[in-house]
Motif scaffolding. Structure first.
Motif, short mmCIF file in Angstrom:
data_model
loop_
_atom_site.label_atom_id
_atom_site.label_comp_id
_atom_site.label_asym_id
_atom_site.label_seq_id
_atom_site.Cartn_x
_atom_site.Cartn_y
_atom_site.Cartn_z
N GLU A 46 0.80 -1.22 0.00
CA GLU A 46 0.00 0.00 0.00
C GLU A 46 0.84 1.28 0.00
N GLN A 47 2.12 1.16 -0.25
CA GLN A 47 2.97 2.33 -0.48
C GLN A 47 3.25 2.40 -1.97
N ILE A 48 2.96 3.56 -2.61
CA ILE A 48 3.02 3.66 -4.07
C ILE A 48 4.31 4.33 -4.51
N TYR A 49 5.13 3.55 -5.22
CA TYR A 49 6.40 4.00 -5.78
C TYR A 49 6.28 4.06 -7.31
N TRP A 50 7.35 4.55 -7.93
CA TRP A 50 7.59 4.27 -9.34
C TRP A 50 8.58 3.12 -9.42
N GLY A 51 8.15 2.00 -10.03
CA GLY A 51 9.08 0.95 -10.37
C GLY A 51 9.83 1.33 -11.64
N HIS A 52 10.84 0.53 -12.01
CA HIS A 52 11.70 0.93 -13.12
C HIS A 52 12.27 -0.29 -13.83
#
Length: 475
Positions: A46-52
């Motif tokens: 439930e923590q929103i990052y940008w993946g890459h």
């Protein structure tokens, strides 16, 4: 199952997926120094990052560490990236879902090492608004300035900037009332040259969070003119056209700064109706293939055509081909058996189609079948996944319809079948239908014709290699 082994039954082999956790919208699509960057929404507990991830060929992807993390302001929602050549850096724009205010605002971050690390701007957020929906900034270069298009919920908002920090609103666009079956999200705006006429047009795409032809989320596009200030749809195209008639193609956006002005799109292959219920582990979510877009004029309208990028042909193995074969009424032919991944290309001379219905049946287990049915009389195609395997949600099973042009010389079909995703391209990509499926066994592929005969001008089937088999050089 041995301790520590992850269950990956439905892991796609020719489509990108994260190693674990939940992904959705593609973000920050940009080409820089020989690499195609694919950032994406990455939900980790439930923590929103940008993946890459990065690729040198749009096919084989290398997963990299998380790129942009949530902070004291908020979660990191969707956005875009550009190359700021003057300052020799990449610049990412994203939406904050703010912790305290619950509002949406825009932030910016900079990278000086090819996107491996990011520094957020100390003055974030750079753009705020009181409206409930205010998100998904897509930034691009227009002559001597930068333009941002973002979602305002029932419209898209356009801004301009000279320095990528300070932005002024210049216009908005709503389409017509019929285009608003749901909230608009993840907009994009880009120029395209019309095939054959060399005319320049602008294409505006939006993702609609409800009301697509197959139900739930989908994507529309408008064709018109953009003068650097406002977008105006052509008078006969004020109602958006659907990009994909399947159930699972959403939040698609295009890459910035691609060589030779190619227009490349990738989307999240899923639907918000059932994202959290999919039977996959340890990952949830996958992307479509990368598609190259073309714009053509047809019956006084402009339409997008989309096909898998040519680079995907490097995955082909074990070619099997048939030419100029007549299929009798009510016949079924088995093309292959016990396959997990394949590409099928078929061409039918339309004047020699006498069958009432015809198409492709794919066995996916005992009493399980995925079916693609064409009807020349009704000028349409149906994709039926009602009994295609595991149905994880009551909104998942269904039969979906798309219009098909039978006035051309040939009906062409390209079908990509992955472990848990199908992408159907009809008439060189004039119509596309993308759908997930969760088979209970390997694929057995048959062609069929009912109520009359037909001729198959050419049928080619390929097995496909895996995209993660060939890792890139250390990045």
């Amino acid at each position: 199952m041995p301790k520590g082994v992850k269950m990956e039954k439905y892991r796609p082999k020719i489509h990108f997926s994260a190693e674990d956790y939940i992904i959705n919208d593609p973000n920050g699509l940009v080409y820089y120094n020989g690499e195609y960057h694919l950032f994406h929404q990455y939900n980790i507990n439930e923590q929103i990052y940008w993946g890459h991830a990065v690729s040198k060929d749009l096919v084989h992807w290398k997963r990299l560490p998380k790129a942009i993390a949530p902070d004291k302001i908020g979660q990191i929602w969707s956005g875009s990236a550009v190359v700021d050549e003057e300052n020799q850096r990449m610049v990412a724009f994203f939406t904050y879902s703010e912790h305290e205010t619950k509002r949406q605002s825009q932030g910016v971050a900079f990278s000086y090492d090819k996107g491996r690390t990011w520094e957020k701007y100390s003055g974030n957020p750079i753009l705020t608004d009181s409206r409930e929906d205010f998100r998904d900034p897509k930034v691009f270069r227009y002559e001597e300035k930068w333009v941002m298009i973002l979602s305002g919920g029932d419209c898209v908002l356009l801004y301009e900037s000279k320095d990528l920090i300070h932005w002024n609103q210049i216009s908005s666009f709503k389409g017509n009332q019929e285009s608003h079956t749901g909230v608009w999200e993840c907009p994009d705006l880009f120029p395209m040259i019309v095939e054959t006429t060399e005319e320049k047009k602008w294409v505006l795409t939006v993702s609609v969070n409800d009301g697509s032809p197959a139900g739930g989320t989908g994507m529309q596009y408008f064709v018109g003119e953009f003068d650097g200030q406002k977008f105006i749809a052509d008078s006969n195209q004020e109602k958006g056209l659907w990009i994909d008639y399947g159930k699972d193609f959403y939040a698609g956006v295009t890459w910035n700064h691609v060589p030779k002005d190619r227009r490349l799109m990738i989307a999240w292959a899923d639907n918000w109706q059932y994202r959290d219920y999919l039977p996959t582990s340890p990952f949830k979510g996958q992307m479509s293939c990368v598609r190259e877009l073309k714009l053509v004029q047809k019956e006084k309208k402009y339409i997008l055509k989309q096909l898998p990028v040519k680079e995907m042909e490097c995955l082909r193995t074990n070619k099997h081909e048939m030419k100029n074969i007549k299929m009798g009424a009510d016949e079924e032919w088995t093309l292959c058996d016990k396959k997990e991944v394949l590409e099928l290309d078929i061409s039918y001379p339309i004047e020699k189609i006498h069958a009432q219905t015809f198409g492709i049946k794919i066995s996916t287990g005992k009493n399980r079948q995925f079916e693609i049915v064409f009807c020349k009389e009704k000028q349409c195609c149906f994709v039926d996944r009602t009994t295609a395997g595991v149905n994880p949600h009551d909104k998942f099973a269904g039969k979906y319809k798309a219009p098909v042009d039978f006035t051309q010389e040939f009906l062409t079909i390209k079908l990509l079948m992955d472990v848990s995703q199908s992408e159907l391209f009809i008439n060189n990509g004039e119509v596309v239908m993308s759908n997930l499926l969760f088979p209970e066994d390997f694929y057995k592929v048959k062609l069929f014709a009912t109520g009359g005969d037909l001729v198959i001008e050419k049928s080619i089937i390929y097995e496909m290699d895996e995209i993660m088999k060939h890792p890139l050089d250390e990045a």
